[in-house]
Design a protein around this motif. Structure first.
Motif, PDB file in Angstrom:
ATOM      1  N   ALA A  43     -21.644  63.916 -21.736  1.00 41.69           N
ATOM      2  CA  ALA A  43     -21.942  63.600 -23.088  1.00 41.69           C
ATOM      3  C   ALA A  43     -22.366  62.142 -23.077  1.00 41.69           C
ATOM      4  O   ALA A  43     -21.863  61.195 -22.468  1.00 41.69           O
ATOM      5  CB  ALA A  43     -20.690  63.704 -23.983  1.00 41.69           C
ATOM      6  N   ARG A  44     -23.548  61.930 -23.937  1.00 37.45           N
ATOM      7  CA  ARG A  44     -24.090  60.465 -23.905  1.00 37.45           C
ATOM      8  C   ARG A  44     -24.318  59.825 -25.325  1.00 37.45           C
ATOM      9  O   ARG A  44     -24.363  60.746 -26.214  1.00 37.45           O
ATOM     10  CB  ARG A  44     -25.289  60.595 -23.195  1.00 37.45           C
ATOM     11  N   THR A  45     -24.339  58.529 -25.350  1.00 34.87           N
ATOM     12  CA  THR A  45     -24.481  57.807 -26.417  1.00 34.87           C
ATOM     13  C   THR A  45     -25.606  57.195 -26.632  1.00 34.87           C
ATOM     14  O   THR A  45     -25.871  56.385 -25.549  1.00 34.87           O
ATOM     15  CB  THR A  45     -23.143  57.207 -26.969  1.00 34.87           C
ATOM     16  N   GLU A  46     -26.594  57.037 -27.680  1.00 37.70           N
ATOM     17  CA  GLU A  46     -27.726  56.471 -27.571  1.00 37.70           C
ATOM     18  C   GLU A  46     -27.451  54.924 -28.278  1.00 37.70           C
ATOM     19  O   GLU A  46     -26.902  54.782 -29.205  1.00 37.70           O
ATOM     20  CB  GLU A  46     -28.705  56.920 -28.449  1.00 37.70           C
ATOM     21  N   LEU A  47     -27.768  53.798 -27.681  1.00 34.38           N
ATOM     22  CA  LEU A  47     -27.635  52.495 -27.837  1.00 34.38           C
ATOM     23  C   LEU A  47     -29.083  51.770 -28.345  1.00 34.38           C
ATOM     24  O   LEU A  47     -29.754  51.981 -27.434  1.00 34.38           O
ATOM     25  CB  LEU A  47     -26.710  51.717 -26.939  1.00 34.38           C
ATOM     26  N   VAL A  48     -28.736  51.161 -29.270  1.00 33.75           N
ATOM     27  CA  VAL A  48     -30.004  50.371 -29.661  1.00 33.75           C
ATOM     28  C   VAL A  48     -29.827  48.626 -29.412  1.00 33.75           C
ATOM     29  O   VAL A  48     -28.726  48.307 -29.969  1.00 33.75           O
ATOM     30  CB  VAL A  48     -30.555  50.339 -31.067  1.00 33.75           C
ATOM     31  N   ILE A  49     -30.668  48.240 -28.633  1.00 31.87           N
ATOM     32  CA  ILE A  49     -29.976  46.910 -28.070  1.00 31.87           C
ATOM     33  C   ILE A  49     -31.192  45.601 -28.395  1.00 31.87           C
ATOM     34  O   ILE A  49     -32.341  45.880 -27.991  1.00 31.87           O
ATOM     35  CB  ILE A  49     -29.815  46.761 -26.602  1.00 31.87           C
ATOM     36  N   GLY A  50     -30.869  44.615 -29.312  1.00 28.57           N
ATOM     37  CA  GLY A  50     -31.600  43.523 -29.332  1.00 28.57           C
ATOM     38  C   GLY A  50     -31.785  42.346 -28.459  1.00 28.57           C
ATOM     39  O   GLY A  50     -30.434  42.094 -27.825  1.00 28.57           O
ATOM     40  N   HIS A  64     -38.747  43.125 -29.251  1.00 29.43           N
ATOM     41  CA  HIS A  64     -37.513  42.810 -28.725  1.00 29.43           C
ATOM     42  C   HIS A  64     -36.031  43.461 -28.916  1.00 29.43           C
ATOM     43  O   HIS A  64     -35.249  43.101 -29.109  1.00 29.43           O
ATOM     44  CB  HIS A  64     -37.102  41.183 -29.043  1.00 29.43           C
ATOM     45  N   TYR A  65     -36.398  45.043 -28.741  1.00 27.61           N
ATOM     46  CA  TYR A  65     -35.141  45.617 -28.598  1.00 27.61           C
ATOM     47  C   TYR A  65     -35.558  46.845 -27.450  1.00 27.61           C
ATOM     48  O   TYR A  65     -36.553  47.166 -26.677  1.00 27.61           O
ATOM     49  CB  TYR A  65     -35.185  46.347 -30.016  1.00 27.61           C
ATOM     50  N   ALA A  66     -34.162  47.239 -27.126  1.00 28.11           N
ATOM     51  CA  ALA A  66     -34.472  48.665 -26.059  1.00 28.11           C
ATOM     52  C   ALA A  66     -33.526  49.873 -26.555  1.00 28.11           C
ATOM     53  O   ALA A  66     -32.437  49.401 -27.086  1.00 28.11           O
ATOM     54  CB  ALA A  66     -34.003  47.923 -24.863  1.00 28.11           C
ATOM     55  N   ILE A  67     -33.940  50.906 -26.010  1.00 28.48           N
ATOM     56  CA  ILE A  67     -33.220  52.101 -26.263  1.00 28.48           C
ATOM     57  C   ILE A  67     -32.497  52.476 -25.004  1.00 28.48           C
ATOM     58  O   ILE A  67     -33.326  52.816 -24.163  1.00 28.48           O
ATOM     59  CB  ILE A  67     -33.817  53.039 -27.047  1.00 28.48           C
ATOM     60  N   MET A  68     -31.180  52.725 -24.916  1.00 27.33           N
ATOM     61  CA  MET A  68     -30.610  53.191 -23.816  1.00 27.33           C
ATOM     62  C   MET A  68     -29.519  54.322 -24.163  1.00 27.33           C
ATOM     63  O   MET A  68     -28.786  54.190 -25.000  1.00 27.33           O
ATOM     64  CB  MET A  68     -30.331  51.992 -22.636  1.00 27.33           C
ATOM     65  N   TYR A  69     -29.172  54.989 -23.139  1.00 31.19           N
ATOM     66  CA  TYR A  69     -28.149  55.916 -23.022  1.00 31.19           C
ATOM     67  C   TYR A  69     -27.142  55.536 -22.008  1.00 31.19           C
ATOM     68  O   TYR A  69     -27.248  55.211 -20.869  1.00 31.19           O
ATOM     69  CB  TYR A  69     -28.740  57.179 -22.779  1.00 31.19           C
ATOM     70  N   LYS A 126     -28.902  39.884 -28.149  1.00 33.34           N
ATOM     71  CA  LYS A 126     -28.779  39.433 -29.696  1.00 33.34           C
ATOM     72  C   LYS A 126     -27.806  40.426 -30.338  1.00 33.34           C
ATOM     73  O   LYS A 126     -26.931  39.970 -30.767  1.00 33.34           O
ATOM     74  CB  LYS A 126     -29.912  39.599 -30.437  1.00 33.34           C
ATOM     75  N   SER A 127     -28.004  41.593 -30.053  1.00 36.39           N
ATOM     76  CA  SER A 127     -27.143  42.633 -30.613  1.00 36.39           C
ATOM     77  C   SER A 127     -26.963  43.996 -30.095  1.00 36.39           C
ATOM     78  O   SER A 127     -27.915  44.307 -29.441  1.00 36.39           O
ATOM     79  CB  SER A 127     -27.719  42.827 -32.186  1.00 36.39           C
ATOM     80  N   VAL A 128     -25.839  44.771 -30.283  1.00 38.51           N
ATOM     81  CA  VAL A 128     -25.733  46.113 -29.680  1.00 38.51           C
ATOM     82  C   VAL A 128     -25.360  46.945 -30.746  1.00 38.51           C
ATOM     83  O   VAL A 128     -24.228  46.786 -31.353  1.00 38.51           O
ATOM     84  CB  VAL A 128     -24.972  46.120 -28.466  1.00 38.51           C
ATOM     85  N   ALA A 129     -25.890  48.039 -30.865  1.00 39.27           N
ATOM     86  CA  ALA A 129     -25.686  49.082 -31.982  1.00 39.27           C
ATOM     87  C   ALA A 129     -25.585  50.445 -31.580  1.00 39.27           C
ATOM     88  O   ALA A 129     -26.587  50.830 -30.838  1.00 39.27           O
ATOM     89  CB  ALA A 129     -26.507  48.997 -33.238  1.00 39.27           C
ATOM     90  N   VAL A 130     -24.962  51.557 -31.869  1.00 38.16           N
ATOM     91  CA  VAL A 130     -24.981  52.814 -31.830  1.00 38.16           C
ATOM     92  C   VAL A 130     -26.083  53.467 -32.514  1.00 38.16           C
ATOM     93  O   VAL A 130     -25.921  53.249 -34.056  1.00 38.16           O
ATOM     94  CB  VAL A 130     -23.553  53.530 -31.858  1.00 38.16           C
ATOM     95  N   ALA A 131     -26.974  53.945 -32.056  1.00 40.07           N
ATOM     96  CA  ALA A 131     -28.137  54.558 -32.554  1.00 40.07           C
ATOM     97  C   ALA A 131     -27.399  55.684 -33.771  1.00 40.07           C
ATOM     98  O   ALA A 131     -26.612  56.440 -33.145  1.00 40.07           O
ATOM     99  CB  ALA A 131     -29.291  54.995 -31.862  1.00 40.07           C
ATOM    100  N   PRO A 132     -28.012  55.760 -35.076  1.00 46.78           N
ATOM    101  CA  PRO A 132     -27.510  56.924 -35.948  1.00 46.78           C
ATOM    102  C   PRO A 132     -28.154  58.319 -35.468  1.00 46.78           C
ATOM    103  O   PRO A 132     -28.048  59.270 -36.392  1.00 46.78           O
ATOM    104  CB  PRO A 132     -28.024  56.527 -37.235  1.00 46.78           C
TER     105      PRO A 132
END
Length: 90
Positions: free
Chosen positions: A6-13, A37-42, A62-68
């Motif tokens: 199972a994987r989670t998508e992160l949005v990273i600034g 200036h952002y990246a999407i990774m699993y 700058k920031s790390v958030a779990v994508a909705p």
């Protein structure tokens, strides 16, 4: 045959492109916008919190958030029904 974890998508600034090279070792990088200036990774869901804490400690992040994306509704039957009713009223 092994199971897919199972994987989670992160949005990273991030602040600069150099940070992208550091991010590559934490998970599967799917998209990086150099202009915005952002990246999407699993990352694996089992290691999600630990990976987020490690990524937050990196320089240039700058920031790390779990994508909705996982919580978004994928069933659009009600919306389609409302749209067809609205078009019939017009």
């Amino acid at each position: 045959m092994s199971e897919i974890p199972a994987r989670t998508e992160l949005v990273i600034g991030f602040l600069n492109q150099r940070s992208l090279r550091q991010l590559a070792k934490f998970g599967d990088m799917r998209y990086a916008s150099l202009k915005m200036h952002y990246a999407i990774m699993y990352v694996n869901q089992a290691d999600e919190q630990q990976q987020i804490e490690k990524i937050k400690q990196l320089r240039g992040i700058k920031s790390v958030a779990v994508a909705p994306t996982a919580t978004l509704a994928a069933d659009f039957a009600e919306l389609n029904q409302q749209l067809s009713e609205d078009s019939q009223l017009s």
